[in-house]
Write an enzyme that holds these catalytic residues in place. Structure first.
Site, PDB file in Angstrom:
ATOM      1  N   ASP A  31      -2.143  38.116 -12.028  1.00 14.08           N
ATOM      2  CA  ASP A  31      -3.058  37.246 -11.311  1.00 14.08           C
ATOM      3  C   ASP A  31      -4.513  37.459 -11.704  1.00 14.08           C
ATOM      4  O   ASP A  31      -5.023  38.586 -11.657  1.00 14.08           O
ATOM      5  CB  ASP A  31      -2.900  37.477  -9.801  1.00 14.08           C
ATOM      6  CG  ASP A  31      -3.678  36.458  -8.983  1.00 14.08           C
ATOM      7  OD1 ASP A  31      -3.516  35.256  -9.237  1.00 14.08           O
ATOM      8  OD2 ASP A  31      -4.453  36.876  -8.089  1.00 14.08           O
ATOM      9  N   LYS A  85       3.254  39.055  -2.645  1.00 13.03           N
ATOM     10  CA  LYS A  85       1.875  38.832  -3.039  1.00 13.03           C
ATOM     11  C   LYS A  85       0.962  39.915  -2.463  1.00 13.03           C
ATOM     12  O   LYS A  85       1.404  40.825  -1.758  1.00 13.03           O
ATOM     13  CB  LYS A  85       1.432  37.435  -2.606  1.00 13.03           C
ATOM     14  CG  LYS A  85       2.327  36.319  -3.195  1.00 13.03           C
ATOM     15  CD  LYS A  85       1.738  34.954  -3.045  1.00 13.03           C
ATOM     16  CE  LYS A  85       0.626  34.731  -4.039  1.00 13.03           C
ATOM     17  NZ  LYS A  85       0.112  33.346  -4.007  1.00 13.03           N
ATOM     18  N   ARG A 135       0.808  -1.213   0.000  1.00 13.69           N
ATOM     19  CA  ARG A 135       0.000   0.000   0.000  1.00 13.69           C
ATOM     20  C   ARG A 135       0.846   1.270   0.000  1.00 13.69           C
ATOM     21  O   ARG A 135       0.561   2.226  -0.734  1.00 13.69           O
ATOM     22  CB  ARG A 135      -0.951  -0.010   1.201  1.00 13.69           C
ATOM     23  CG  ARG A 135      -1.830   1.237   1.347  1.00 13.69           C
ATOM     24  CD  ARG A 135      -2.421   1.739   0.054  1.00 13.69           C
ATOM     25  NE  ARG A 135      -3.084   0.689  -0.728  1.00 13.69           N
ATOM     26  CZ  ARG A 135      -3.302   0.759  -2.028  1.00 13.69           C
ATOM     27  NH1 ARG A 135      -2.894   1.802  -2.732  1.00 13.69           N
ATOM     28  NH2 ARG A 135      -3.914  -0.228  -2.660  1.00 13.69           N
ATOM     29  N   LYS A 153       1.527  24.648  -3.291  1.00 15.41           N
ATOM     30  CA  LYS A 153       0.308  23.968  -2.829  1.00 15.41           C
ATOM     31  C   LYS A 153       0.528  22.461  -2.909  1.00 15.41           C
ATOM     32  O   LYS A 153      -0.047  21.751  -3.740  1.00 15.41           O
ATOM     33  CB  LYS A 153      -0.890  24.408  -3.668  1.00 15.41           C
ATOM     34  CG  LYS A 153      -1.195  25.896  -3.507  1.00 15.41           C
ATOM     35  CD  LYS A 153      -2.298  26.357  -4.437  1.00 15.41           C
ATOM     36  CE  LYS A 153      -2.541  27.853  -4.287  1.00 15.41           C
ATOM     37  NZ  LYS A 153      -3.572  28.357  -5.219  1.00 15.41           N
ATOM     38  N   GLU A 175       3.234  40.281  -7.375  1.00 11.65           N
ATOM     39  CA  GLU A 175       1.900  39.980  -7.901  1.00 11.65           C
ATOM     40  C   GLU A 175       1.174  41.264  -8.274  1.00 11.65           C
ATOM     41  O   GLU A 175       1.193  42.239  -7.524  1.00 11.65           O
ATOM     42  CB  GLU A 175       1.102  39.226  -6.834  1.00 11.65           C
ATOM     43  CG  GLU A 175      -0.308  38.859  -7.257  1.00 11.65           C
ATOM     44  CD  GLU A 175      -1.054  38.122  -6.164  1.00 11.65           C
ATOM     45  OE1 GLU A 175      -1.100  36.888  -6.225  1.00 11.65           O
ATOM     46  OE2 GLU A 175      -1.591  38.776  -5.251  1.00 11.65           O
TER      47      GLU A 175
END
Length: 295
Positions: free
Chosen positions: A227, A176, A109, A144, A206
């Site tokens: 963005d 950002k 697994r 992410k 950004e």
């Protein structure tokens, strides 16, 4: 290690990182013991097993899967028929394992979890890369990622033909929206970085509209992140950047899908970052089939 056709694998994580990640996964799964296997399979039982793809895709994580088995039992024989980045068709054999039946069953697994997850990322990345072929745009991943698996997941993006954005907060400056708000604007944020950036890290900022693009160009950055801009606005922003600076790169981001990425790439952006590569990639369906052996 090489594939059975003699081709070298893509670079893999350091042995220390890879083994620590595998050990953590095995500790989570096996715990105090794989009682089902220990209580049903004789200690001297031998077996052969094959890992087979049940769907077409791009392979990644083959080294992690292989090392999982040999971490449990170093005497297991593992033969790899494909390497990271190779295409696989449904029904094709990916790897072959021979040795202790107990060891194979206990590792099954965890090995498949690595292989299915990472191959899913590589497969989705390959689809995005194919969708922008010929445009010059490069597909990037993001931060992410699954905690603890970032290196493996970013390597899976490479296997799929994509490129890595910064690995973490430490190897690039990405200013950002919330940084800009907290710092008092783009100009203030970039100037503050310039006075402290002794490491000479690349600086990206950004932007969400053309006024911010012009402000970022005026203060001077290495890359401008465009963005959540509509395609027409993206094309206009890229034109402004190219007309102003020959060295400033452009990157598009924000809700980009396989249906829209081609249009985004056609605007002339240098990079397209896609969080879905690592946070939403479906696992590639693979299975392990075991055959008992005598002797």
């Amino acid at each position: 290690m090489k594939t059975d056709n003699g081709e070298p694998f893509l670079p893999v994580p350091s042995p220390q990182y890879l083994l620590a990640t595998i050990d953590a996964a095995l500790a989570e799964d096996v715990g105090a013991g794989d009682w089902t296997t220990l209580w049903t399979v004789p200690a001297n039982a031998r077996a052969e097993a094959t890992i087979v793809a049940k769907a077409a895709g791009t392979v990644a994580g083959i080294e992690a899967a292989s090392a999982t088995f040999t971490r449990i039992d170093p005497t297991l024989e593992v033969t790899l028929h494909l390497g990271d980045g190779d295409a696989v068709r449904a029904g094709q054999e990916v790897a072959w394992i021979r040795g202790s039946a107990r060891a194979i069953l206990t590792g099954e697994r965890v090995a498949l979890n690595f292989l299915q997850r990472l191959s899913g990322i590589a497969t989705l990345t390959r689809r995005y890369v194919s969708a922008v072929e010929g445009t010059g745009a490069r597909i990037l991943d993001t931060r992410k990622t699954t905690p603890g698996l970032r290196r493996l997941e970013k390597d899976a993006v490479l296997a799929g033909g994509g490129a890595n954005h910064r690995f973490g907060l430490h190897d690039m400056v990405l200013i950002k929206e919330n940084h800009i708000r907290a710092a008092g604007g783009i100009t203030a944020a970039v100037k503050a970085v310039a006075t402290q950036n002794r490491e000479g890290l690349a600086v990206e900022v950004e932007t969400t509209d053309l006024a911010e693009v012009r402000e970022a160009l005026a203060v001077g950055v290495d890359r401008i992140l465009l963005d959540n801009m509509a395609t027409d606005r993206l094309r206009e922003a890229v034109g402004i950047v190219k007309a102003t600076s020959s060295s400033t790169e452009t990157e598009a981001s924000g809700g980009i899908t396989l249906d829209t990425v081609g249009g985004v790439a056609a605007t002339g952006v240098d990079f397209i970052s896609v969080g879905a590569l690592t946070h939403s990639a479906p696992a590639l369906d693979l299975s392990l089939l075991i055959r008992p052996r005598s002797g």
